[in-house]
Scaffold this active site. Structure first.
Site, PDB file in Angstrom:
ATOM      1  N   HIS A   1      47.168  -8.190 132.638  1.00 21.37           N
ATOM      2  CA  HIS A   1      48.058  -8.623 133.724  1.00 21.37           C
ATOM      3  C   HIS A   1      47.623  -8.024 135.063  1.00 21.37           C
ATOM      4  CE1 HIS A   1      51.250 -11.104 132.119  1.00 21.37           C
ATOM      5  NE2 HIS A   1      51.434 -10.294 131.114  1.00 21.37           N
TER       6      HIS A   1
ATOM      7  N   HIS B   1      49.724 -14.671 122.439  1.00 15.15           N
ATOM      8  CA  HIS B   1      49.301 -15.613 123.476  1.00 15.15           C
ATOM      9  C   HIS B   1      48.039 -15.033 124.077  1.00 15.15           C
ATOM     10  CE1 HIS B   1      50.322 -12.750 126.548  1.00 15.15           C
ATOM     11  NE2 HIS B   1      51.390 -12.466 125.837  1.00 15.15           N
TER      12      HIS B   1
ATOM     13  N   SER C   1      55.922 -13.292 125.889  1.00 16.53           N
ATOM     14  CA  SER C   1      55.803 -12.543 124.634  1.00 16.53           C
ATOM     15  C   SER C   1      57.089 -12.517 123.822  1.00 16.53           C
ATOM     16  CB  SER C   1      55.373 -11.104 124.920  1.00 16.53           C
ATOM     17  OG  SER C   1      54.100 -11.079 125.489  1.00 16.53           O
TER      18      SER C   1
ATOM     19  N   ASP D   1      48.517  -7.821 121.762  1.00 15.89           N
ATOM     20  CA  ASP D   1      49.279  -8.631 122.712  1.00 15.89           C
ATOM     21  C   ASP D   1      48.337  -9.252 123.739  1.00 15.89           C
ATOM     22  OD1 ASP D   1      51.200  -9.517 124.792  1.00 15.89           O
ATOM     23  OD2 ASP D   1      52.616  -8.488 123.486  1.00 15.89           O
TER      24      ASP D   1
HETATM   25 ZN   LIG Z   1      52.396 -10.935 124.983  1.00 15.60          ZN
END
Ligand SMILES: [Zn+2]
Ligand SMILES: *[C@@H]1O[C@H](CO)[C@@H](O)[C@H](O)[C@H]1NC(C)=O
Ligand SMILES: *[C@@H]1O[C@H](CO)[C@@H](O)[C@H](O)[C@H]1NC(C)=O
Ligand SMILES: *[C@@H]1O[C@H](CO)[C@@H](O)[C@H](O)[C@H]1NC(C)=O
Length: 654
Positions: A447, A489, A224, A175
């Site tokens: 993040h 992404h 996501s 991810d």
């Molecule tokens: Zn994601």
């Protein structure tokens, strides 16, 4: 208020300029007549979907028209390859759907939002549900409304294989993983001598590499949910949506659905499927395999959809995952987090699942039974805390059984994935299996700007891919299994040099601290695989041995809140870069106290870094691997997988 004087067509032209921007009335619908799926949609032959039609009547704001009264007598037609247009309901042998009406609000720009002046829109709508197009070709769908207005959508049913080339598919998703992160992880985990790596990532040995574009249907930065949905269904959607095209109605579950890869695999091939994730299981990447909603935060409902399928509307059933491993006990424990307060451990058990809540019971679970494994509340602790800074685990209050204590006997991505392969191989039999395995915390830790934790989980993903390939060989299914490793992404992360953490700490002046950053020839060589001057792999082959080198990588992201950077590993647990003061985020005064303040670049209401625009890599190995080279859209991955599995259903439309 120019809208009221406009001739209809003039109006439509001026509208698209406004509503295609960042504040959107409905992203896929620049005119007042909406078709969902919209123009440019592609389909797998036989893929189930719903059509939602909306006619908008803006009551006020710059688009105000038709006295706020939406046309209720609109007509929808469909024509194939330039042929005769047929009434839409007739073409699918459907009863004409009932008319629905609702009202919604939106802001036209930041000024309107500041002034709390939303524009109001009345809507008339119909939904044509559970239909499919079987014959490859181009279809033109036309909405006729307001006495002469027309919205047309060109849909393409792709000409794809009905014959299978791969029996199984394993789709790894890192991810938020980008090529830049893979490069940095290689630097941390692998030793280089005079410019030559002595070992490589497993990903480096994949025969085929492609590039996918991740943008949404109506914004160029995706989340996501929407990106997972594109990968799984071949249809792009809107931020926060999965398995649907987002409509404007208040109900988050009535949006027009599109069938996902596991639903099709189940229906067409009778194969089994599973999901493994280091996130909570209701999180977007695992749950978008079976989820259909515009609002990804409907966690409880989404877990119910994973077990029972869509129950609110007539739809196909995916049969439930044969393997479902991850975190997120709060949606399984009876209480506020679960659907209708029910005990979902019990609900899964009733359907014949084994239920494990720690590594020991996971490894002991019967390979002949469907398996649920929920190992903690929330996101699973990351590799770095499970393997290096293990004391941190004790500080979590994440007991999967709902107690106040920590979850300590945790499997990693590798243990979960290998067990999943064993079970799916056994249960899939000759029909095969589809497994999605997600390294979720590459994204989650990016993040919060915790680069070490993100890269540790990336190395764990690579280690998992390596072990999975070995497992496929042992099981004798290596040749019939397509393995893909990609991302949904990126984040704008890169490394630009090294940081002499000792020198940085010693400087008192903020500007002097910046001289600790070594660029170009001063970047030197990676210290992460050396301890006491020697190469050493303390935590296993292909992981760094030393997470606290004096010369650390100096990296950062393109988008962040205010934060302070000292480039050191966060030994005491995941990083918290910014804290709220009122409604705004500022540097966390306790984070990186000896570091350099880096002012944020995103709205002050954002606590964390955000996703970025970059294309992401696609690594492929196995049957059909050659079809994954080149640059393409994220939705193409769905069609490539479906084509390799031979999931197209070819027959005449009725
Ligand atoms: Zn994601
Ligand atoms: C539209 O009408 C609503 C309700 O009457 C009002 O609250 C809103 O401010 C109006 N918006 C604009 C842009 O005039
Ligand atoms: C079905 O729809 C209702 C009403 O929108 C919603 O509250 C509920 O959560 C949905 N059920 C499931 C299982 O998603
Ligand atoms: C960060 O922004 C503040 C104003 O918000 C400014 O006073 C300060 O000098 C900036 N710091 C740096 C390191 O650029």
């Amino acid at each position: 208020m120019i809208a009221k004087i406009g001739v209809a067509s003039l109006l439509a032209a001026s509208l698209s300029a406004v509503s295609a921007q960042t504040f959107q009335r409905l992203g896929t619908c620049p005119t007042l007549g909406c078709l969902l799926p919209p123009d440019q949609s592609d389909f797998l032959p036989g893929q189930l979907f719903d059509l939602r039609v909306e006619v908008h009547a803006p009551v006020n704001g710059s688009e105000a028209a038709h006295n706020g009264k939406p046309d209720e007598k609109f007509k929808v037609t469909i024509a194939k390859d330039g042929g005769r247009a047929k009434d839409f309901a007739d073409a699918f042998n459907l009863k004409e759907p009932a008319l629905e009406k609702w009202t919604f609000n939106w802001y036209e720009d930041l000024f309107a939002q500041d002034a709390k002046k939303p524009s109001v829109v009345n809507v008339a709508s119909k939904a044509y549900r559970k239909i499919a197009l079987y014959e490859p070709g181009t279809y033109t769908v036309t909405l006729n409304y307001y006495n002469g207005e027309k919205t047309t959508a060109k849909w393409v049913v792709r000409d794809l294989h009905t014959k299978k080339r791969a029996k199984n598919v394993i789709f790894f998703i890192g991810d938020g993983m980008t090529t830049n992160m893979i490069t940095a992880a290689r630097l941390l985990g692998h030793q280089s001598i005079n410019g030559k790596y002595q070992t490589r990532l497993q990903l480096d040995d994949f025969p085929v590499l492609g590039h996918q574009m991740t943008h949404s249907i109506d914004s160029y930065i995706t989340d996501s949910a929407n990106s997972a949905s594109a990968l799984y269904s071949g249809h792009k959607s809107t931020v926060n949506a999965m398995g649907v095209h987002a409509d404007s109605s208040p109900n988050a579950f009535d949006d027009p659905k599109v069938e996902t890869i596991v639903e099709i695999f189940r229906r067409v091939r009778k194969g089994v499927w599973g999901a493994v994730s280091t996130a909570f299981l209701a999180d977007a990447t695992p749950i978008a395999l079976s989820g259909h909603t515009r609002r990804r935060s409907e966690y409880g409902s989404l877990i119910d959809q994973a077990l029972h399928g869509v129950t609110n509307y007539s739809w196909t059933n995916h049969g439930g995952p044969d393997v479902f491993f991850g975190g997120g006990a709060e949606q399984f424990l009876p209480g506020t987090g679960s659907y209708q307060g029910k005990d979902y451990y019990a609900e899964f058990a009733k359907k014949g699942y084994s239920v494990s809540t720690d590594k020991k019971s996971l490894l002991a679970a019967d390979n002949n039974k469907k398996a649920l494994g929920v190992f903690c509340q929330g996101v699973m602790p990351v590799w770095l805390d499970r393997n290096v800074y293990t004391d941190n685990l004790k500080s979590f209050k994440n007991d999967p059984k709902g107690g106040k204590g920590p979850a300590l006997d945790l499997p990693g991505l590798k243990e979960m994935t290998l067990k999943a392969v064993d079970i799916l191989h056994k249960r899939g039999g000759k029909e095969g299996f589809f497994l999605m395995s997600e390294a979720a915390s590459i994204d989650k830790q990016m993040h919060v700007l915790d680069y070490d934790r993100a890269l540790g989980d990336l190395l764990e993903l690579d280690d998992t891919v390596r072990a999975t390939i070995d497992k496929l060989k042992k099981l004798g299914i290596y040749d019939e299994t397509l393995v893909i490793v990609s991302a949904d992404h990126g984040h704008g992360f890169d490394v630009f040099g090294s940081a002499d953490t000792e020198y940085l700490t010693a400087q008192k002046d903020e500007r002097a601290k910046r001289n600790a950053i070594g660029v170009y020839e001063k970047s030197g060589l990676s210290q992460y695989t050396k301890k006491d001057g020697k190469i050493s792999y303390g935590t296993g082959v292909n992981f760094p041995t030393n997470w606290e080198p004096r010369y650390a990588i100096a990296g950062g992201v393109g988008a962040a809140p205010d934060h302070r950077e000292n480039y050191k590993v966060h030994k005491n647990g995941p990083r918290l870069p910014a804290v709220a003061m009122g409604s705004e985020y500022y540097v966390n005064p306790e984070d990186g106290v000896d570091g350099i303040v880096i002012n944020g670049t995103i709205p002050t209401s954002e606590a964390q870094g955000v996703h970025s625009l970059t294309d992401v890599p696609v690594f492929a190995l196995g049957p059909c691997q050659e079809t994954f080279g080149g640059t393409y859209n994220n939705v193409d991955i769905f069609y490539k997988i479906a084509n390799c599995l031979g999931l197209a259903v070819g027959k005449k439309n009725c």
